[in-house]
Scaffold this motif. Structure first.
Motif, short mmCIF file in Angstrom:
data_model
loop_
_atom_site.label_atom_id
_atom_site.label_comp_id
_atom_site.label_asym_id
_atom_site.label_seq_id
_atom_site.Cartn_x
_atom_site.Cartn_y
_atom_site.Cartn_z
N TYR A 98 -6.87 -1.02 -2.90
CA TYR A 98 -5.70 -1.43 -2.13
C TYR A 98 -5.10 -2.70 -2.71
N ARG A 99 -5.95 -3.68 -3.04
CA ARG A 99 -5.46 -4.92 -3.61
C ARG A 99 -4.87 -4.71 -5.00
N ALA A 100 -5.46 -3.82 -5.78
CA ALA A 100 -4.94 -3.56 -7.12
C ALA A 100 -3.59 -2.85 -7.05
N GLY A 101 -3.39 -2.01 -6.05
CA GLY A 101 -2.12 -1.32 -5.90
C GLY A 101 -1.03 -2.19 -5.34
N SER A 102 -1.39 -3.27 -4.65
CA SER A 102 -0.41 -4.15 -4.03
C SER A 102 0.15 -5.17 -5.00
N GLN A 103 -0.43 -5.31 -6.16
CA GLN A 103 0.01 -6.33 -7.11
C GLN A 103 1.22 -5.93 -7.89
#
Length: 79
Positions: free
Chosen positions: A74-79
């Motif tokens: 999720y964090r990698a996709g939000s960047q």
């Protein structure tokens, strides 16, 4: 028939919610191979550190690994 399916699905959802709460509160469990003893016997009878838990006696729960994986993606996709 419908009542049984409803109860079964609610029981499954309740268990899944309970397990996710358990994994977030207490992410560690005893090692399954050495049962928390930190070492095990080899084929010739000597003792050595457990290779699965690296001699700590504890390991991360499977559900916690899943939660960490989802959070990382999720964090990698939000960047």
């Amino acid at each position: 028939m419908t009542t049984i399916l409803l109860l079964a699905s609610l029981a499954t959802l309740g268990y899944a919610a309970w397990y996710l709460i358990l994994c977030s509160v207490s992410p560690w469990e005893r090692c399954r191979r050495c049962h928390g003893a930190r070492s095990h016997r080899t084929a010739i009878g000597t003792r050595r550190d457990c290779p699965r838990c690296d001699g700590t006696g504890i390991r991360v729960r499977i559900g916690r690994r899943l939660l960490d994986y989802i959070r990382t993606e999720y964090r990698a996709g939000s960047q």
